[in-house]
Design a protein around this motif. Sequence first.
Motif, mmCIF file in Angstrom:
data_model
loop_
_atom_site.group_PDB
_atom_site.id
_atom_site.type_symbol
_atom_site.label_atom_id
_atom_site.label_comp_id
_atom_site.label_asym_id
_atom_site.label_seq_id
_atom_site.Cartn_x
_atom_site.Cartn_y
_atom_site.Cartn_z
ATOM 1 N N SER A 19 0.759 -1.203 0.052
ATOM 2 C CA SER A 19 0.003 -0.038 -0.018
ATOM 3 C C SER A 19 0.687 1.268 -0.036
ATOM 4 C CB SER A 19 -0.866 -0.015 1.111
ATOM 5 O OG SER A 19 -1.820 -1.207 1.398
ATOM 6 N N VAL A 20 1.857 1.166 0.234
ATOM 7 C CA VAL A 20 2.798 2.476 0.459
ATOM 8 C C VAL A 20 3.786 2.743 -0.751
ATOM 9 C CG1 VAL A 20 4.217 3.776 2.119
ATOM 10 C CG2 VAL A 20 2.550 2.250 3.027
ATOM 11 N N LYS A 21 3.670 3.991 -1.443
ATOM 12 C CA LYS A 21 4.449 4.433 -2.249
ATOM 13 C C LYS A 21 5.229 5.547 -2.167
ATOM 14 C CE LYS A 21 3.206 0.652 -4.535
ATOM 15 N NZ LYS A 21 3.653 -0.369 -3.648
ATOM 16 N N ASP A 22 6.415 5.996 -2.762
ATOM 17 C CA ASP A 22 7.166 7.169 -2.595
ATOM 18 C C ASP A 22 7.119 7.871 -1.181
ATOM 19 O OD1 ASP A 22 7.372 6.985 -5.379
ATOM 20 O OD2 ASP A 22 5.203 8.028 -5.547
ATOM 21 N N THR A 23 7.572 6.976 -0.312
ATOM 22 C CA THR A 23 7.716 7.187 1.166
ATOM 23 C C THR A 23 9.097 7.065 1.818
ATOM 24 O OG1 THR A 23 5.270 6.960 1.358
ATOM 25 C CG2 THR A 23 6.328 6.983 3.373
ATOM 26 N N LEU A 24 9.394 7.743 2.815
ATOM 27 C CA LEU A 24 10.640 7.328 3.709
ATOM 28 C C LEU A 24 10.056 6.585 4.840
ATOM 29 C CD1 LEU A 24 13.785 7.831 3.889
ATOM 30 C CD2 LEU A 24 12.779 9.435 5.990
#
Length: 170
Positions: A70-75
């Motif tokens: 579910s998580v993209k373009d995240t630190l």
Amino acid sequence: MKNIVLIGFMGVGKGSVAREVIKHSDYIAIDTDDLIESMENRKIKSIFELEGEEYFRKLEKKVAHWLEQSVKDTLISTGGGFYKQKNIKKIGTIVLLDSPFDEIIKRIKEHPNALKKLKKRPLLQDLQKAKEIYDVRRPDYLKLADVVIDVTNKPALECARELLKKVKKL
């Protein structure tokens, strides 16, 4: 952009570096320990005390699955043991924040909220045991990492800039 996954020993500065990265990039940041505390509506220390480490690791597995799906373009800042998640390489680029054990402890003790920082980390209550954990984990961290940032005696901003530069080259 793809996810950046910060790994490293507890207290190495993953949260501090993450805050600097988001100030100087388009990334947003999340923390796996914060996600777990939110899911459970209680602190990590309480989870360890009442349920034990095995239960906590199951919660990490659940978070790791969600991150991958579910998580993209995240630190993503992770807890010290999160690196053991089997799908971690699928979540994003793995960046190790590295420092010698004694320097990590020194850094924590010199922090204005040192007592609070030590109290919230159950595995740092016994420094000899913590050093043994560090000695086991560090070679695994190094093998897993796509990028290694030596954070020893460097401000978080300098580490963040180095991280963004190295990740951009991948």
